[in-house]
Design an enzyme around this catalytic site. Structure first.
Site, short mmCIF file in Angstrom:
data_model
loop_
_atom_site.label_atom_id
_atom_site.label_comp_id
_atom_site.label_asym_id
_atom_site.label_seq_id
_atom_site.Cartn_x
_atom_site.Cartn_y
_atom_site.Cartn_z
N ASN B 178 -4.61 -11.88 1.47
CA ASN B 178 -5.86 -12.13 2.16
C ASN B 178 -6.05 -10.93 3.06
O ASN B 178 -5.22 -10.69 3.93
CB ASN B 178 -5.74 -13.43 2.97
CG ASN B 178 -7.07 -13.98 3.39
OD1 ASN B 178 -8.07 -13.81 2.68
ND2 ASN B 178 -7.11 -14.63 4.53
N HIS B 189 -0.58 -5.25 9.30
CA HIS B 189 0.43 -4.62 8.46
C HIS B 189 0.24 -5.12 7.02
O HIS B 189 0.14 -6.32 6.80
CB HIS B 189 1.82 -5.00 8.98
CG HIS B 189 2.92 -4.20 8.40
ND1 HIS B 189 3.73 -3.40 9.17
CD2 HIS B 189 3.36 -4.06 7.13
CE1 HIS B 189 4.63 -2.82 8.38
NE2 HIS B 189 4.42 -3.21 7.15
N HIS B 191 0.45 -6.87 3.86
CA HIS B 191 1.36 -7.94 3.42
C HIS B 191 0.58 -9.01 2.68
O HIS B 191 -0.65 -9.09 2.78
CB HIS B 191 2.07 -8.57 4.63
CG HIS B 191 1.17 -9.45 5.46
ND1 HIS B 191 0.18 -8.94 6.28
CD2 HIS B 191 1.10 -10.79 5.59
CE1 HIS B 191 -0.45 -9.94 6.88
NE2 HIS B 191 0.09 -11.07 6.47
N GLN B 193 1.30 -13.25 0.87
CA GLN B 193 2.05 -14.47 1.06
C GLN B 193 2.32 -15.12 -0.29
O GLN B 193 1.67 -14.81 -1.29
CB GLN B 193 1.28 -15.46 1.93
CG GLN B 193 1.03 -14.97 3.35
CD GLN B 193 0.35 -16.05 4.19
OE1 GLN B 193 0.85 -17.16 4.32
NE2 GLN B 193 -0.81 -15.71 4.74
#
Lengths: 365, 365
Positions: B178, B189, B191, B193
């Protein structure tokens, strides 16, 4: 049962570009200017395409991309036209609410058959998109309507549903209000919309399936048991008018999600008596006031009116109700639909419904 | 077929609060500091409740409400810990990507049975929430990974799926990214999930049903016919690596919705060969670069990796693919999910997929 005397007045008009307009009033409607339209006729050729993996239709309306967007404060297409002013959607006169066909519709009753497209399953975007203007005043909120005007809105939603069903082309009617710049609202004048579909869309189909299963298994409509259960538990009821009540449902997806329910299970707003409509309206007003009082800001929200299918067999098992999704989960913190909500269809909620209900119930409104 | 030599390296660690951490590298992993954790252990007691009308689970994780939110620039929990600095989630050392259990999970493998609640169908929130850190650098984007690192990410997503399936508690694994403050991203940062569910969630269940129906009717997996059809039509393909390609699907719900597909139909990332993973990774990088080039801004988006069920019978009919939902429908104009999308489950799109595809295809990336 004798027909009650009319509780509202309605007058139909045709706009210069051919769109329909209905003015609704608690008193007899009177028009005191021409019936305006804010621009050239829009050629709507909406289409639908089939999503083969989600098994749902997607609507395409290429003429919508350049629709009116955050106009300057001196131009409000939803206000009554002023003498010598830019044409708006509405005339001057005596009326409380107005409904007209959206100038930039995603669906139209007379959508033409589209050209075939290689690789796509296409069909005409048959349906109807309407705008519901809640008040002549550009300020204020839905919650600022008087109880009488709020009851009129319930009557208007019911009347539109009945009229749309009578076209013979509509199977499902969704009335909604989307409020807040935070969620992309482009016009601030208090208003909602109606989408009428020529099929039963995914959410309504799912609700209908669930309600039918419950009725078959238990012999009673889901709504009857739910209302009795919420009253017995006493944990999540916000307001109870007897004929209608509001709750944070025990399965809330949004933190302060609020449902407004009639106590007597019916499928359509038009199934409610005049007294039930008035109680439903008072409960809705109370629910909206609580959400604005919660953080002391105008709560951005989506309000949807869930009614059973129309234009076919009656579905008394479908639970008529209103769902309100407040977008703030804490002061200044929006709920966004991210990976699990959009990618899996499963919501993550930060707060238990009983806790949210207690916060909302403790407010003075 | 002989086992190929390992294309990546992985080392497992346990954090001071008991959470698992895996560091992944193209080169052998080397750790050069303690394994940190940014705060006190969090007592996660996630629960699920059944939504009887939508027939889906809702996740409740009350400990999530106060999770880390837009920290000041000097504190980034996803960066490697600095000497004398505030503890973060990751050590210093040699590695490319890192995966650890979310400190504020919506689901955990060992969620305890919850207390009963009157009026609610409750159960333990069994599952797993992981954070996937794409790079040691706090700047940059997923699209800035080298082709080798992007292929490593595909390997990591595949490895996590295999490991989660091996717990015996997981039926469906959703990896996602997202991106964008516009959609509530709290840590900048780069990333993503992973949400792992102990059941098949609504979207995956729907996809599986549709894919199974197609296979039964046509005798071929849907993905095979779809890829052949898109190549034949030539209207919506953005990039074609032979073993993988990207398209704006003919039923796009978001204006610039982009799908990344393997040319050979498989259900899981782990079913892809090393060469296919590399082609898939290059195609993903190309798709992300196009979206950022489109309006000259970092496109806010949701990226979801759709894989078939795990932990049961194989489902070769499930079409592995990535869906990217870009949230801008025009420069400065966000797409919001309003009445029809949320209230009916039916999307309205302002632009035909062929037009959007042409715009994306014409970009130089």
């Amino acid at each position: 049962m004798t027909q009650p005397s009319p509780t509202f007045h309605a007058e139909d008009f045709e706009k210069p570009d051919g769109r329909e307009l209905t003015l609704y009033g608690l008193e007899p409607v009177r028009v005191e200017s021409e019936i305006p339209t804010p621009g050239d006729p829009v050629q709507a050729r909406p289409v639908m395409r089939w999503h083969p993996l989600r098994s749902e239709w997607v609507m395409y309306a290429a003429h919508r991309l350049n629709r009116t967007f955050l106009p300057p404060p001196d131009y409000n297409p939803l206000a009554p036209i002023q003498e010598g002013g830019h044409p708006t959607e509405l005339p001057r006169g005596v009326y409380d609410l107005a409904v007209f066909e959206n100038r930039f519709p995603s669906l139209t009753l007379d959508a033409p058959e589209p050209e075939p497209v290689q690789g796509a399953v296409v069909r005409a975007g048959v349906g109807r998109c309407e705008v519901v203007v809640f008040s002549q005043s550009p300020e204020g909120r839905l919650a600022d309507l008087t109880p009488g005007q709020m009851t009129l809105l319930i009557e208007v939603w019911a009347d539109r549903t009945t009229r749309l069903a009578a076209t013979g082309k509509i199977r499902s009617v969704l009335a909604f209000e989307n409020r807040g710049v935070e969620v992309g609202v482009t016009l601030h004048h208090p208003h909602g919309q109606i989408y009428a579909y020529d099929h039963i869309p995914p959410v309504q189909a799912r609700l209908l399936d669930s309600a039918r299963g419950y009725m078959e298994k238990n012999g009673r409509p889901w709504l009857a048991d739910f209302v009795a259960g919420e009253r017995a538990a006493g944990l999540r009821v916000l307001h109870d008018e007897g004929a209608a009540l509001s709750v944070v449902p025990p399965f809330a997806r949004y933190t302060y999600e609020t449902w407004v329910l009639p106590a007597r299970p019916v499928a359509l707003l038009s199934d409610l008596s005049a007294e039930e409509k008035a109680a439903f309206a008072r409960t809705l007003k109370d629910a909206l006031l609580r959400l604005d009082a919660l953080f002391g800001v105008r709560m951005p929200y989506l309000l949807t009116v869930h009614q059973g299918p129309v234009g076919g067999d009656p579905h008394p098992e479908f639970p008529l109700h209103i769902e309100i999704y407040p977008y703030l989960r804490a002061p200044g913190r929006m709920k966004y639909l991210a990976g699990t909500e959009q990618g899996a269809g499963e919501f993550a909620n930060d707060k238990l419904p009983e806790v949210a209900a207690q916060e909302l119930r403790n407010l003075t409104v």
